[in-house]
Every structure is written in C-alpha cells, then in structure tokens.
Write a protein that holds these residues in place. Structure first.
Motif, mmCIF file in Angstrom:
data_model
loop_
_atom_site.group_PDB
_atom_site.id
_atom_site.type_symbol
_atom_site.label_atom_id
_atom_site.label_comp_id
_atom_site.label_asym_id
_atom_site.label_seq_id
_atom_site.Cartn_x
_atom_site.Cartn_y
_atom_site.Cartn_z
ATOM 1 N N ILE A 12 -26.297 75.951 66.036
ATOM 2 C CA ILE A 12 -25.377 76.050 67.171
ATOM 3 C C ILE A 12 -24.832 74.653 67.403
ATOM 4 N N ASN A 13 -23.549 74.475 67.243
ATOM 5 C CA ASN A 13 -22.913 73.166 67.381
ATOM 6 C C ASN A 13 -21.805 73.220 68.421
ATOM 7 N N ARG A 14 -21.702 72.146 69.209
ATOM 8 C CA ARG A 14 -20.637 72.004 70.204
ATOM 9 C C ARG A 14 -20.508 73.249 71.075
ATOM 10 N N ALA A 15 -21.646 73.746 71.566
ATOM 11 C CA ALA A 15 -21.652 74.963 72.379
ATOM 12 C C ALA A 15 -21.899 74.634 73.846
ATOM 13 N N ASN A 16 -21.281 75.367 74.733
ATOM 14 C CA ASN A 16 -21.532 75.250 76.164
ATOM 15 C C ASN A 16 -22.581 76.292 76.515
ATOM 16 N N LEU A 17 -23.811 75.828 76.760
ATOM 17 C CA LEU A 17 -24.909 76.737 77.089
ATOM 18 C C LEU A 17 -25.306 76.601 78.554
ATOM 19 N N ALA A 18 -24.401 76.124 79.390
ATOM 20 C CA ALA A 18 -24.698 75.958 80.816
ATOM 21 C C ALA A 18 -25.139 77.289 81.414
ATOM 22 N N GLY A 19 -26.283 77.278 82.076
ATOM 23 C CA GLY A 19 -26.799 78.489 82.700
ATOM 24 C C GLY A 19 -27.488 79.436 81.741
ATOM 25 N N ALA A 20 -27.595 79.055 80.466
ATOM 26 C CA ALA A 20 -28.265 79.919 79.487
ATOM 27 C C ALA A 20 -29.750 79.993 79.800
ATOM 28 N N SER A 21 -30.385 81.070 79.418
ATOM 29 C CA SER A 21 -31.814 81.254 79.637
ATOM 30 C C SER A 21 -32.491 81.524 78.299
ATOM 31 N N LEU A 22 -33.484 80.702 77.969
ATOM 32 C CA LEU A 22 -34.293 80.918 76.771
ATOM 33 C C LEU A 22 -35.684 81.266 77.272
ATOM 34 N N ASP A 23 -36.153 82.473 77.007
ATOM 35 C CA ASP A 23 -37.432 82.928 77.547
ATOM 36 C C ASP A 23 -38.253 83.598 76.460
ATOM 37 N N ASP A 24 -39.554 83.319 76.451
ATOM 38 C CA ASP A 24 -40.495 83.944 75.521
ATOM 39 C C ASP A 24 -40.006 83.824 74.076
ATOM 40 N N SER A 25 -39.618 82.607 73.704
ATOM 41 C CA SER A 25 -39.075 82.355 72.368
ATOM 42 C C SER A 25 -39.906 81.294 71.655
ATOM 43 N N THR A 26 -39.969 81.383 70.346
ATOM 44 C CA THR A 26 -40.654 80.368 69.550
ATOM 45 C C THR A 26 -39.600 79.537 68.835
ATOM 46 N N MET A 27 -39.809 78.208 68.851
ATOM 47 C CA MET A 27 -38.823 77.315 68.256
ATOM 48 C C MET A 27 -39.481 76.156 67.517
ATOM 49 N N PRO A 28 -40.598 76.392 66.797
ATOM 50 C CA PRO A 28 -41.203 75.267 66.084
ATOM 51 C C PRO A 28 -40.244 74.720 65.032
ATOM 52 N N GLY A 29 -40.151 73.402 64.977
ATOM 53 C CA GLY A 29 -39.265 72.782 64.000
ATOM 54 C C GLY A 29 -37.808 72.756 64.419
ATOM 55 N N ALA A 30 -37.482 73.262 65.614
ATOM 56 C CA ALA A 30 -36.089 73.244 66.076
ATOM 57 C C ALA A 30 -35.658 71.807 66.334
ATOM 58 N N LEU A 31 -34.416 71.486 66.064
ATOM 59 C CA LEU A 31 -33.871 70.149 66.271
ATOM 60 C C LEU A 31 -32.955 70.169 67.489
ATOM 61 N N PHE A 32 -33.255 69.304 68.446
ATOM 62 C CA PHE A 32 -32.395 69.122 69.618
ATOM 63 C C PHE A 32 -31.803 67.727 69.490
ATOM 64 N N HIS A 33 -30.525 67.624 69.244
ATOM 65 C CA HIS A 33 -29.867 66.340 69.012
ATOM 66 C C HIS A 33 -28.607 66.261 69.857
ATOM 67 N N ASN A 34 -28.415 65.106 70.489
ATOM 68 C CA ASN A 34 -27.219 64.876 71.286
ATOM 69 C C ASN A 34 -27.038 65.978 72.335
ATOM 70 N N MET A 35 -28.118 66.245 73.082
ATOM 71 C CA MET A 35 -28.130 67.335 74.062
ATOM 72 C C MET A 35 -27.964 66.807 75.476
ATOM 73 N N ASN A 36 -27.271 67.547 76.318
ATOM 74 C CA ASN A 36 -27.175 67.258 77.744
ATOM 75 C C ASN A 36 -27.993 68.318 78.465
ATOM 76 N N LEU A 37 -29.179 67.940 78.933
ATOM 77 C CA LEU A 37 -30.082 68.871 79.615
ATOM 78 C C LEU A 37 -30.237 68.499 81.084
ATOM 79 N N VAL A 38 -29.219 67.884 81.675
ATOM 80 C CA VAL A 38 -29.269 67.463 83.071
ATOM 81 C C VAL A 38 -29.593 68.660 83.959
#
Length: 122
Positions: free
Chosen positions: A42-68
């Motif tokens: 997922i690149n250059r996506a607007n995920l404002a207000g998104a909800s990630l629940d009960d998910s597994t993400m081992p090895g996921a890369l979070f780069h250049n993220m705005n999580l304010v």
C-alpha cells in the motif's frame, strides 16, 4: 477483468484476486474481512480513520508513516525496531517494558531508578 471510470458497489466473495492492481481508486468505506493480504503493498494511501483489528502483521514494513494521534491498544510490539522516529508526545501506559531500550538504555531500569529517586526526595 477491467473496471474503469465506474461508480458502483463492488462485492467480492470467495474469490482469488491476488495480484490485483488498484490505481487512483476511491475505496473509502471498504470493509475487508477474513482476507489474506500477505505481501500486499500500500503506497501513498490516505488511511485516516482506518481500523486494523485482530490482524497479524509480522514482518510488515512501516516506512514514512504519519501516525499522529493513532491509538495502539493491546498490541504486541515484541522485537520491533523503531528508528528515526518523532516520538514527541508519545505516552506509554500499562505496558511491559522489560527488554525495551532507547538508544541503548534499558527503559525498565530507568523507570525504576526514577521511582526510587522520586521517593528519596519526599
């Protein structure tokens, strides 16, 4: 299958759409349940207000993220590396700190020393 310049509700069930490509698409309000999204990019996506629940993400890369203002609740961050991050205003509560280091300093020991020193002053 190609869908272009359409505005319709798309419902996909029990299908394999691996390697699908979505470009310049509005998928706001989309609900994804019980899906294998491994190796998804997922690149250059607007995920404002998104909800990630009960998910597994081992090895996921979070780069250049705005999580304010993003809350993290009941998450397992074991062996996670956070580097070159702006952590100003970060608040950690009711969390296990054993084995957590900031710039080589053991945080649990630092907190214990702070509590001990605070008690000495009173």
């Amino acid at each position: 299958m190609k869908i272009e310049s359409q505005r319709e509700v798309l419902e996909v069930r029990g299908s394999d759409i691996s390697y699908a490509a979505l470009h310049d698409v509005n998928i706001s309000g989309t609900k994804i349940d019980f899906c294998n999204m491994s190796r998804m990019a997922i690149n250059r996506a607007n995920l404002a207000g998104a909800s990630l629940d009960d998910s597994t993400m081992p090895g996921a890369l979070f780069h250049n993220m705005n999580l304010v203002g993003a809350p993290f609740d009941d998450v397992n961050l074991t062996n996670v590396l956070i580097q070159s991050a702006n952590l100003s205003g970060l608040n950690i509560r009711d969390s296990r700190l054993e084995g957590m280091y900031i710039n080589g300093v053991a945080v649990a020991e630092l907190c214990l020393a702070y509590v001990y020193r605070s008690r000495e002053k009173t």
